[in-house]
Design an enzyme around this catalytic site. Structure first.
Site, mmCIF file in Angstrom:
data_model
loop_
_atom_site.group_PDB
_atom_site.id
_atom_site.type_symbol
_atom_site.label_atom_id
_atom_site.label_comp_id
_atom_site.label_asym_id
_atom_site.label_seq_id
_atom_site.Cartn_x
_atom_site.Cartn_y
_atom_site.Cartn_z
ATOM 1 N N SER A 164 0.731 -1.045 0.188
ATOM 2 C CA SER A 164 0.013 -0.066 -0.091
ATOM 3 C C SER A 164 1.000 1.118 -0.063
ATOM 4 C CB SER A 164 -0.711 0.045 1.406
ATOM 5 O OG SER A 164 -1.624 1.351 1.180
ATOM 6 N N TYR A 178 -2.660 -0.494 10.128
ATOM 7 C CA TYR A 178 -2.661 -0.967 8.852
ATOM 8 C C TYR A 178 -1.386 -0.615 7.804
ATOM 9 C CZ TYR A 178 -4.000 -0.723 3.986
ATOM 10 O OH TYR A 178 -4.246 -1.049 2.489
ATOM 11 N N LYS A 182 1.534 -3.185 6.008
ATOM 12 C CA LYS A 182 1.879 -3.173 4.497
ATOM 13 C C LYS A 182 3.232 -3.018 4.453
ATOM 14 C CE LYS A 182 -2.042 -4.137 2.485
ATOM 15 N NZ LYS A 182 -2.493 -5.351 1.698
#
Length: 282
Positions: A164, A178, A182
């Site tokens: 990401s 998050y 990633k």
């Protein structure tokens, strides 16, 4: 002449691999497995791989109906497809999925690890349960998908992981879990590219940013200051401004890069993370 075999410059170390002049878009004869392919970016990956001639195994965790829609769409495009249910947060299910996938067409050339979940929350509010939920799929799940990909991919295969742009950006508020899940993928890619080298398998990742999927507007509001006050058109306008091209990304933007990495043209790209965000995070 299309299909002309490349000539060696005199050593096994400098021969151009594969035939020259082939249509670069073609993945005819290849078999691909895409995790989390029932919706969003994974769905478009599976569809585009099929459009380019690959047979596609559509993995899903919950909705058999949406997975079957993808399978039928790929068949309608002229290729073939099948679906397998497996939750990549469960290593036993990953192992079983790869065993079943290999049995369908007898080979596996491309693995796209796409499954993932999103999470927002200030560090002070993150629970162990939420941390584990996110890392179980985004990080641990991708690691063990990669492990099984190494075992089952043909020599010269392709593994493409899902990162990401938040793993590369300078920092996103309330997004540590998050983004961390990633960012770890980037280290996986660099190390795995070396480990997979003995089978001539390339390992890369794509790092999307601002992609308009079914969850796009709800997620975008989390990135926009006071985003909850914007209507859908306002979200679109704000998000489009992140890129100097003044548009948002689409799932096909990611799928095309994935197919390039999976093709012969992508053979000398290895151990890299490709940011796909329209220059939003320069």
């Amino acid at each position: 002449m299309p299909g002309v075999t490349s000539q060696s410059a005199g050593s096994k170390y400098d021969a151009i691999p594969g035939p020259l002049g082939l249509a670069s878009a073609s993945l005819m004869g290849k078999v691909a497995l895409v995790t989390g392919a029932g919706r969003g970016i994974g769905r478009e990956m599976a569809m585009e791989l099929g459009r380019r001639g690959a047979k596609v195994i559509v993995n899903y965790a919950n909705s058999a109906e949406t997975a079957e829609e993808v399978v039928q769409a790929i068949k309608k495009s002229g290729s073939d497809a099948a679906s397998i249910k497996a939750n990549v947060s469960d290593v036993d299910q990953i192992v079983k999925m790869f065993g079943e996938a290999k049995q369908i067409w007898g080979r596996l050339d491309i693995v796209c690890s796409n499954s993932g979940v999103v999470s927002f929350g200030h560090v002070k509010d993150v629970t162990p349960e939420e941390f584990d939920r996110v890392f179980a799929i985004n990080t641990r799940g991708q690691f063990f998908v990669a492990r099984e990909a190494y075992k089952h991919l043909e020599v010269g295969g392709r593994l493409i992981l899902m990162g990401s742009i938040t793993g590369q950006a300078k920092g996103v508020p309330k997004h540590a879990v998050y983004s961390g899940s990633k960012g770890t993928i980037e280290t996986f890619v660099r190390c795995m590219a070396i480990d997979f080298g003995d089978k001539k398998i390339t390992v890369n990742a794509v790092a999307p940013g601002g992609i308009k999927t079914d969850m796009y507007r709800d997620v975008c509001r989390e990135y926009i200051p006071n985003g909850g006050e914007l209507d859908d058109e306002g979200v679109d306008e704000f998000a489009a401004g992140w890129s100097p091209m003044h548009r948002v990304g689409l799932p096909i933007d990611i799928a095309r890069v994935v197919c390039f990495l999976a093709s012969q043209d992508g053979e000398w790209i290895n151990g890299k993370v490709l940011g796909i965000d329209g220059a939003a995070c320069m």
